[in-house]
Design an enzyme around this catalytic site. Structure first.
Site, PDB file in Angstrom:
ATOM      1  CG  ASP A 279      -0.305  -0.507   2.489  1.00 19.30           C
ATOM      2  OD1 ASP A 279       0.921  -0.492   2.582  1.00 19.30           O
ATOM      3  OD2 ASP A 279      -1.046  -0.927   3.399  1.00 19.30           O
TER       4      ASP A 279
ATOM      5  CG  ASN B   2      -8.873  -1.388  11.824  1.00 17.19           C
ATOM      6  OD1 ASN B   2      -7.938  -2.062  11.400  1.00 17.19           O
ATOM      7  ND2 ASN B   2      -9.344  -0.351  11.178  1.00 17.19           N
TER       8      ASN B   2
ATOM      9  CG  HIS C 211      -5.831  -2.282   8.745  1.00 16.40           C
ATOM     10  ND1 HIS C 211      -5.907  -0.936   9.028  1.00 16.40           N
ATOM     11  CD2 HIS C 211      -4.524  -2.611   8.915  1.00 16.40           C
ATOM     12  CE1 HIS C 211      -4.712  -0.488   9.336  1.00 16.40           C
ATOM     13  NE2 HIS C 211      -3.854  -1.475   9.284  1.00 16.40           N
TER      14      HIS C 211
HETATM   15  C1  F6R Z   1       1.520  -1.471   6.219  1.00 12.51           C
HETATM   16  C2  F6R Z   1       0.181  -2.030   6.268  1.00 12.51           C
HETATM   17  C3  F6R Z   1      -0.596  -2.111   7.532  1.00 12.51           C
HETATM   18  C4  F6R Z   1       0.227  -2.474   8.755  1.00 12.51           C
HETATM   19  C5  F6R Z   1      -0.647  -2.532  10.017  1.00 12.51           C
HETATM   20  C6  F6R Z   1       0.156  -2.826  11.253  1.00 12.51           C
HETATM   21  O1  F6R Z   1       2.043  -1.510   4.906  1.00 12.51           O
HETATM   22  O2  F6R Z   1      -0.321  -2.390   5.259  1.00 12.51           O
HETATM   23  O3  F6R Z   1      -1.637  -3.042   7.368  1.00 12.51           O
HETATM   24  O4  F6R Z   1       0.844  -3.717   8.550  1.00 12.51           O
HETATM   25  O5  F6R Z   1      -1.315  -1.323  10.172  1.00 12.51           O
HETATM   26  O6  F6R Z   1       1.015  -1.763  11.500  1.00 12.51           O
HETATM   27  P1  F6R Z   1       2.128  -1.822  12.638  1.00 12.51           P
HETATM   28  O7  F6R Z   1       3.095  -2.872  12.219  1.00 12.51           O
HETATM   29  O8  F6R Z   1       2.757  -0.448  12.621  1.00 12.51           O
HETATM   30  O9  F6R Z   1       1.423  -2.135  13.908  1.00 12.51           O
END
Ligand code: F6R
Length: 243
Positions: free
Chosen positions: A67, A136, A138
């Site tokens: 992303d 959440n 995702h």
């Molecule tokens: C990042 C992404 C997000 C993160 C997720 C967890 O490219 O796509 O889905 O993997 O938000 O983020 P962290 O690792 O910062 O807790």
């Protein structure tokens, strides 16, 4: 589903880096799907270390990132392209032409998303996709919703994601409100999926995602259906799961 328990962040990063390293060794021309955020930083540091010791060669590896924020160009220090250069790409021998991240500066969402899907298809898909888990539920920026979106698309970030990501910005008002993300179908087509999850704050959502019903309201729950899904998580993140 394979679950590997790690003692802490360092152990988690090393175990996950081992899996990625094995992928590169077994298929030097592999396509790696990569993620940003706090979770993979330790993995990238470990891969760089092995590269410096001559144990890894990225010269034929291709990458596609999950992303990118819409509205940020590659040279913006908050962009995911900048993050990837900082932690991995500038430190290993990957070729610039083999690095792919959605172009956040392309205002034409339809054009950008179509091109990204075509690009992944033209590389014959992703061999190994690395994922973190959003607070959440995702994955990528596939936010909780009433249906799964299959392909790369433009997404409006939820308040919870903006709140979680504001730590990388001066304040929440600086966090872009939209992003381009691979879709759930794009991610699920990867031949292997590797997710890393760390910390007590993710324990509840991790349990929900992997042990309760598959629902687009917890996007990561779809991973239960992937034929080759590996989780590496620390004790704290696994503390609510009986494994
Ligand atoms: C990042 C992404 C997000 C993160 C997720 C967890 O490219 O796509 O889905 O993997 O938000 O983020 P962290 O690792 O910062 O807790």
């Amino acid at each position: 589903m394979k679950i590997y328990r790690a003692h802490d962040y360092k152990d988690m990063s090393r175990k996950a880096a081992n899996i990625i390293s094995a992928q590169i060794i077994m298929k030097p021309t592999c396509v790696l799907g990569l993620a940003t955020g706090s979770s993979p930083i330790g993995i990238y540091e470990q891969l760089v270390d092995w590269y410096r010791k001559d144990d890894l060669d990225f010269s034929r590896v291709k990458t596609v990132n999950l992303d990118e924020y819409r509205g940020l160009s590659a040279d913006n220090d908050q962009s995911y392209r900048y993050f990837m250069d900082k932690y991995l790409f500038s430190k290993v021998n990957i070729k610039n032409k083999n690095i792919h991240i959605p172009d956040g500066s392309n205002e034409d969402a339809e054009d950008e998303c179509r091109k990204y899907e075509e690009l992944i298809d033209s590389m014959n898909g992703i061999d190994l996709q690395l994922l973190g888990l959003g607070p959440n539920g995702h994955i990528g920026f596939n936010e909780p919703a009433d249906c799964f979106t299959r392909r790369t698309h433009l997404v409006d970030l939820t308040e919870s994601t903006i709140e979680a990501n504001k730590r990388f910005f001066e304040d929440a008002s600086q966090v872009p409100r939209q992003a381009y993300t691979m879709g759930i179908g794009t991610i699920m087509k990867a031949r292997k999926i590797l997710m890393v999850v760390e910390g007590e704050k993710k324990a509840e959502i991790l349990k929900k995602a992997l042990t309760e019903e598959v629902t687009p309201w917890v996007p990561a729950s779809i991973l239960q259906l992937h034929p080759d899904f590996t989780l590496v998580a620390d004790d704290a993140a696994l503390s609510l799961m009986n494994i």
